[in-house]
Write a protein that holds these residues in place. Structure first.
Motif, mmCIF file in Angstrom:
data_model
loop_
_atom_site.group_PDB
_atom_site.id
_atom_site.type_symbol
_atom_site.label_atom_id
_atom_site.label_comp_id
_atom_site.label_asym_id
_atom_site.label_seq_id
_atom_site.Cartn_x
_atom_site.Cartn_y
_atom_site.Cartn_z
ATOM 1 N N VAL A 22 -18.169 -12.523 28.506
ATOM 2 C CA VAL A 22 -18.635 -13.851 28.934
ATOM 3 C C VAL A 22 -17.446 -14.714 29.340
ATOM 4 N N GLU A 23 -16.407 -14.676 28.526
ATOM 5 C CA GLU A 23 -15.251 -15.538 28.731
ATOM 6 C C GLU A 23 -14.463 -15.158 29.987
ATOM 7 N N ARG A 25 -15.265 -12.618 32.415
ATOM 8 C CA ARG A 25 -15.917 -12.193 33.662
ATOM 9 C C ARG A 25 -17.144 -13.029 33.987
ATOM 10 N N GLY A 26 -17.644 -13.763 32.979
ATOM 11 C CA GLY A 26 -18.806 -14.606 33.237
ATOM 12 C C GLY A 26 -20.090 -13.953 32.809
ATOM 13 N N VAL A 27 -21.093 -14.795 32.600
ATOM 14 C CA VAL A 27 -22.369 -14.357 32.062
ATOM 15 C C VAL A 27 -23.089 -13.400 33.027
ATOM 16 N N GLY A 28 -22.714 -13.456 34.293
ATOM 17 C CA GLY A 28 -23.287 -12.549 35.278
ATOM 18 C C GLY A 28 -22.964 -11.091 34.975
ATOM 19 N N ARG A 108 -18.578 -21.242 24.351
ATOM 20 C CA ARG A 108 -18.915 -20.557 25.616
ATOM 21 C C ARG A 108 -20.084 -19.615 25.423
ATOM 22 N N ALA A 111 -23.174 -21.661 25.418
ATOM 23 C CA ALA A 111 -23.570 -22.086 26.760
ATOM 24 C C ALA A 111 -24.276 -20.947 27.495
ATOM 25 N N ALA A 112 -23.745 -19.743 27.359
ATOM 26 C CA ALA A 112 -24.359 -18.575 28.003
ATOM 27 C C ALA A 112 -25.743 -18.325 27.413
ATOM 28 N N VAL A 114 -27.776 -20.525 26.006
ATOM 29 C CA VAL A 114 -28.737 -21.549 26.451
ATOM 30 C C VAL A 114 -29.249 -21.206 27.845
ATOM 31 N N LEU A 115 -28.343 -20.779 28.725
ATOM 32 C CA LEU A 115 -28.781 -20.406 30.075
ATOM 33 C C LEU A 115 -29.734 -19.217 30.031
ATOM 34 N N ALA A 117 -31.711 -18.592 27.582
ATOM 35 C CA ALA A 117 -32.946 -19.100 26.976
ATOM 36 C C ALA A 117 -33.891 -19.697 28.018
ATOM 37 N N LEU A 118 -33.314 -20.231 29.104
ATOM 38 C CA LEU A 118 -34.133 -20.927 30.098
ATOM 39 C C LEU A 118 -35.130 -20.006 30.789
ATOM 40 N N HIS A 119 -34.836 -18.720 30.820
ATOM 41 C CA HIS A 119 -35.759 -17.820 31.520
ATOM 42 C C HIS A 119 -36.176 -16.644 30.632
ATOM 43 N N ALA A 127 -33.065 -19.695 20.002
ATOM 44 C CA ALA A 127 -32.064 -20.758 20.219
ATOM 45 C C ALA A 127 -32.600 -22.094 19.702
ATOM 46 N N GLY B 28 -27.419 -14.534 35.667
ATOM 47 C CA GLY B 28 -27.030 -13.124 35.797
ATOM 48 C C GLY B 28 -27.522 -12.512 37.104
ATOM 49 N N LEU B 115 -20.552 -22.615 33.779
ATOM 50 C CA LEU B 115 -20.260 -21.269 33.262
ATOM 51 C C LEU B 115 -19.453 -20.460 34.280
ATOM 52 N N HIS B 119 -14.510 -18.886 34.483
ATOM 53 C CA HIS B 119 -13.751 -17.671 34.814
ATOM 54 C C HIS B 119 -13.432 -17.597 36.312
#
Lengths: 197, 197
Positions: A22-23, A25-28, A108, A111-112, A114-115, A117-119, A127, B28, B115, B119
């Protein structure tokens, strides 16, 4: 029970690998494949511990929450037997905000989460329950501080609790270097000074 | 210049498709391929408008910021010629928080953007510049409110600005249904009442 210890250790290694993904490379990039690779294990081994991506993320989030609670616990010990409620709230706030590397990693991760959780209704429910539990803890502290005369009796404990929780909004401002740590500390201190005036 | 209008329209269609991807499937899934599919265009057509994923996200974020500014502008018109600074700050806060579908879309977009920034140095620089600009605007308002006697002269404009910005932390609490809109409105009003006491 050496086997169980290994099991728990392995899960923590996975949680840390997940945070690094996550830190860095990102949540993607938060897939089971990338986490396995980062943890240095096979996808099959990872699936032995977590049957789904959601379960893996939920564990990593719980681990982050535990780490924060542990840091707050250590801080409480340093505050002595009967800490001032202002110091307790300050400790909880400053350990939640990204003032140091560990707190940054957990914030971080949050935050990932929560995002996610939205979908994802399952992640949302978890959460929400976690955050409500945290909120209840703060409300208890605020109510006791009012009862003990540390906070003015005409303050509404619900509103005060909600405002304290909203201050976690400093996270984004710190992460984007809009505010430096000293500026945030000054604002938090000013806020608490007024609450405990 | 009908062609240029079409061009702008197409970009907005893409921005909205990008928001839907973030909202419904999560950050993602924020790839150029998925956005093209959601917008009903080919990947090649999308690449005609945005040469990189970053450029596409930056545009979507700018579009979100513009939409928020537009809503604040409409609200300001309703406040009349010489609005009270409390009402202006309340409007800015309530249009930033996810009180309605449009604000929710932009706030989710912001969360995804932050987010990304963690990175990606390029996104970080842009997000920081945007947020600093927003912060400067709030600080000007706070300074004028102090100068005009609406806020007590002993309040520190920097601290007050930072605390107002931190209240965007309500976003997460609303998104996770930890706090309902009425509870957040009550807390924001209480906070502003105290600032303008």
């Amino acid at each position: 029970m050496p086997k169980q210890v290994d099991h728990q250790e392995r899960r923590e290694t996975i949680a840390r690998a997940l945070w690094r993904v996550v830190e860095q490379r990102g949540v993607g990039h938060l897939t089971m494949r990338e986490v396995a690779q980062e943890a240095g294990i096979s996808l099959g081994q990872l699936q032995h511990y977590f049957t789904s991506r959601q379960a893996m993320i939920a564990f990593a989030m719980d681990h982050a929450t535990e780490q924060t609670a542990r840091r707050v616990g250590l801080g409480l010990e340093r505050l002595g037997e009967q800490p001032h409620p202002r110091d307790v709230l300050r400790l909880m706030l400053t350990e939640t905000l990204p003032f140091h590397a560990d707190a940054r990693a957990t914030s971080r991760m949050s935050a990932a989460y929560v995002l996610e959780a939205l979908h994802d209704p399952e992640v949302h429910a978890k959460a929400r329950a976690d955050l409500r539990q945290g909120r209840d803890l703060v409300e208890q502290l605020v109510r006791r501080a009012i009862a003990d005369g540390f906070v003015a009796a005409d303050r509404d404990p619900v509103v005060e609790t909600d405002l304290l929780l909203a201050l976690t909004g400093f996270t984004t401002l710190m992460e984007l270097d809009v505010l430096g740590p000293d500026q945030v500390r000054a604002a938090v201190d000013q806020y608490l000074d007024r609450l405990f005036a």
